[in-house]
Design a protein around this motif. Structure first.
Motif, PDB file in Angstrom:
ATOM      1  N   GLN A 316       1.292  -1.476   0.127  1.00  0.00           N
ATOM      2  CA  GLN A 316      -0.081   0.155   0.111  1.00  0.00           C
ATOM      3  C   GLN A 316       0.678   1.503   0.102  1.00  0.00           C
ATOM      4  O   GLN A 316       2.035   1.182   0.767  1.00  0.00           O
ATOM      5  CB  GLN A 316      -1.190   0.098   1.173  1.00  0.00           C
ATOM      6  CG  GLN A 316      -2.023  -1.017   1.219  1.00  0.00           C
ATOM      7  CD  GLN A 316      -2.739  -1.497   2.453  1.00  0.00           C
ATOM      8  OE1 GLN A 316      -2.260  -0.392   3.600  1.00  0.00           O
ATOM      9  NE2 GLN A 316      -3.622  -1.954   2.274  1.00  0.00           N
ATOM     10  N   THR A 317       0.584   2.495  -0.973  1.00  0.00           N
ATOM     11  CA  THR A 317       1.563   3.478  -0.918  1.00  0.00           C
ATOM     12  C   THR A 317       0.489   4.122   0.736  1.00  0.00           C
ATOM     13  O   THR A 317      -0.494   4.317   0.314  1.00  0.00           O
ATOM     14  CB  THR A 317       0.251   4.151  -2.189  1.00  0.00           C
ATOM     15  OG1 THR A 317       0.960   3.373  -3.374  1.00  0.00           O
ATOM     16  CG2 THR A 317       1.371   5.308  -2.237  1.00  0.00           C
ATOM     17  N   PRO A 318       1.627   4.966   0.780  1.00  0.00           N
ATOM     18  CA  PRO A 318       1.094   5.853   2.041  1.00  0.00           C
ATOM     19  C   PRO A 318       0.340   6.696   2.027  1.00  0.00           C
ATOM     20  O   PRO A 318       0.140   7.430   0.382  1.00  0.00           O
ATOM     21  CB  PRO A 318       2.386   6.918   2.327  1.00  0.00           C
ATOM     22  CG  PRO A 318       3.856   5.505   2.116  1.00  0.00           C
ATOM     23  CD  PRO A 318       3.041   5.225   0.701  1.00  0.00           C
ATOM     24  N   ASP A 319      -1.122   7.322   3.167  1.00  0.00           N
ATOM     25  CA  ASP A 319      -1.849   7.948   2.499  1.00  0.00           C
ATOM     26  C   ASP A 319      -1.051   9.366   1.593  1.00  0.00           C
ATOM     27  O   ASP A 319      -0.934  10.256   2.812  1.00  0.00           O
ATOM     28  CB  ASP A 319      -2.744   8.125   3.410  1.00  0.00           C
ATOM     29  CG  ASP A 319      -3.734   9.339   3.296  1.00  0.00           C
ATOM     30  OD1 ASP A 319      -3.943   9.350   2.636  1.00  0.00           O
ATOM     31  OD2 ASP A 319      -4.899   9.657   4.078  1.00  0.00           O
ATOM     32  N   LEU A 320      -1.624   9.433   0.541  1.00  0.00           N
ATOM     33  CA  LEU A 320      -1.495  10.683  -0.345  1.00  0.00           C
ATOM     34  C   LEU A 320      -2.011  11.908   0.482  1.00  0.00           C
ATOM     35  O   LEU A 320      -2.176  12.945   0.086  1.00  0.00           O
ATOM     36  CB  LEU A 320      -1.658  10.591  -1.683  1.00  0.00           C
ATOM     37  CG  LEU A 320      -0.065   9.692  -1.822  1.00  0.00           C
ATOM     38  CD1 LEU A 320       0.343   8.893  -3.353  1.00  0.00           C
ATOM     39  CD2 LEU A 320       1.259   9.852  -1.037  1.00  0.00           C
ATOM     40  N   SER A 344      -5.153   3.819   4.035  1.00  0.00           N
ATOM     41  CA  SER A 344      -4.560   4.064   2.724  1.00  0.00           C
ATOM     42  C   SER A 344      -4.637   4.027   1.611  1.00  0.00           C
ATOM     43  O   SER A 344      -6.195   3.806   1.017  1.00  0.00           O
ATOM     44  CB  SER A 344      -3.703   2.745   2.782  1.00  0.00           C
ATOM     45  OG  SER A 344      -3.869   1.238   2.349  1.00  0.00           O
ATOM     46  N   LEU A 345      -3.799   5.001   0.139  1.00  0.00           N
ATOM     47  CA  LEU A 345      -4.268   5.064  -0.881  1.00  0.00           C
ATOM     48  C   LEU A 345      -3.650   4.012  -1.377  1.00  0.00           C
ATOM     49  O   LEU A 345      -1.998   4.555  -0.849  1.00  0.00           O
ATOM     50  CB  LEU A 345      -3.674   6.091  -0.943  1.00  0.00           C
ATOM     51  CG  LEU A 345      -5.676   7.521  -0.983  1.00  0.00           C
ATOM     52  CD1 LEU A 345      -5.502   7.638   0.680  1.00  0.00           C
ATOM     53  CD2 LEU A 345      -5.814   8.486  -1.239  1.00  0.00           C
ATOM     54  N   GLN A 346      -3.698   4.325  -2.869  1.00  0.00           N
ATOM     55  CA  GLN A 346      -2.692   3.350  -3.309  1.00  0.00           C
ATOM     56  C   GLN A 346      -3.666   3.666  -5.160  1.00  0.00           C
ATOM     57  O   GLN A 346      -4.194   4.272  -5.125  1.00  0.00           O
ATOM     58  CB  GLN A 346      -2.689   2.292  -3.061  1.00  0.00           C
ATOM     59  CG  GLN A 346      -3.662   1.014  -2.985  1.00  0.00           C
ATOM     60  CD  GLN A 346      -3.003  -0.088  -2.744  1.00  0.00           C
ATOM     61  OE1 GLN A 346      -3.062  -1.001  -2.606  1.00  0.00           O
ATOM     62  NE2 GLN A 346      -4.646  -0.889  -3.342  1.00  0.00           N
TER      63      GLN A 346
END
Length: 380
Positions: A316-320, A344-346
């Motif tokens: 998972q990409t860290p929450d942007l 989390s956002l991805q």
């Protein structure tokens, strides 16, 4: 204030433990004497002091903040308990062994016994005082956290509603003149949406079914506004209809998908909201996972990434997202479900954005409500 049997029993067990420690220390300093002597005296004096002091709190009256009498009454009760407890406990022990401490004991031993009683009484009383104060503060912190969560919900409502409502009313004004049937359809969804909003604002949690109902009304409104540029799918398994969810948890995520993903894209796109249960790791409780994905323009590659929430999986990409809605969702998850919850956002596999929510699966009590959503609903 009436005696609390659980707290009183807990205090008794803790006093017994203190007495055993004190008798063991006395035996270490005087190993030539039988262990029974310091044990009996320690238990007798300790229990008499505990009974007089602990029960005296309910007679004198307690401060709800500390569970101890206010002002000078607290120290006075402790002093009275130590004097009477020492005297009564010593007499009982003397009767048990058949001697008199005041006449047969050396003055040094008697003086040492009094000092031990005073020091132990002060330490134990201070321990119970701080323990009561700490428990009270913890209870108040839980109440404050609950109130803060409710305040966050109210604040979130004030941020979400005007923006959506003004746009909807502007569209209604146009549609009334050119397409009355479509305007009527939009007005029906607006009424259902506002009714659900009013109900959600009065609760701290509701079933996932109610949350999906609210999303359907909101997306139906947006569908009238955006036309064929918006389509959506809501997937809610029957077993998760009564899963507990905080009100307004998902709408900020869907609104972000529309505002930052689909609206900037000429041809629009599709939004998918799906709920599923996952087994907990190493015997932990099952998790509820909610996925909000879109086929919009996707995440900005140059956006700074804040630290990831705990238990974020490696793919998972860290929450942007740093917007108000995402921040509120993140804070509410942390407040209500602790570090086990994650957001989390991805990047989506074919473009767009995927938001993953995970927290411990909890069920609401069953209620005879009528469900108006199908398990899986598709709109194009």
């Amino acid at each position: 204030m009436k005696p609390d049997l659980l707290h009183t029993t807990r205090h008794l067990v803790q006093v017994l433990a203190f007495c055993l420690v004190i008798s063991a220390l006395q035996y270490l300093f005087h190993p030539e004497r039988p262990y029974e002597v310091p044990l009996v005296y320690s238990l007798s004096i300790g229990l008499c002091t505990w009974f007089i002091t602990d029960m005296g709190r309910f007679v004198v009256g307690m401060d709800p903040m500390t569970s101890w009498p206010r002002g000078w009454r607290g120290p006075a009760l402790v002093a009275f308990g130590m004097v009477t407890g020492y005297t009564g406990g010593t007499l009982l022990s003397d009767y048990w062994f058949g001697w008199s401490t005041w006449h047969s004991a050396a003055s040094g031993d008697l003086r040492g016994s009094v000092i031990v009683t005073v020091v132990a009484g002060v330490v134990i009383s201070s321990y119970f005082y701080l323990q009561g104060k700490s428990m009270t503060l913890q209870r108040r912190m839980k109440v404050a956290e609950s109130q803060a969560t409710e305040a966050q919900l109210r604040l979130l409502l004030t941020q979400l509603e005007p923006h959506m409502l003004f746009n909807t009313l502007a569209n209604l004004r146009v549609l009334v003149g050119i397409d009355p049937a479509r305007a009527q359809h939009m007005l029906d969804h607006l009424i259902a949406y506002l009714r659900a909003t009013l109900s959600a604002s009065r609760a701290t949690e509701h079933g996932l079914q109610a949350e999906f109902d609210r999303l359907r009304d909101y997306l139906a409104l947006m569908e009238v506004r955006m036309g064929p540029r918006l389509s959506y799918t809501l997937t809610l398994p029957d077993a998760l209809r009564q899963a507990s969810v905080p009100p307004l948890l998902l709408q900020p995520l869907v609104e972000n998908s529309i505002r930052h993903g689909l609206e900037p894209k000429v041809e629009g796109g599709h939004i998918t909201v799906e709920a599923q249960s996952l087994p907990g790791a190493d015997g932990a409780p099952a998790l509820l996972q909610i996925t909000v994905s879109d086929t919009g323009v996707g995440l900005r590659s140059d956006a700074p990434a804040p630290p990831a929430m705990p238990h974020q999986t490696p793919h998972q990409t860290p929450d942007l997202g740093r917007g108000f809605g995402l921040t509120q969702v993140r804070e509410r998850l942390r407040t209500l479900y602790g570090p086990q919850a994650s957001l989390s956002l991805q990047h989506g596999p074919g473009g767009g954005t995927v938001v993953l929510l995970r927290y411990a699966l909890q069920a609401l009590p069953e209620s005879p409500t009528t469900h108006r959503l199908a398990d899986t609903a598709d709109h194009a």
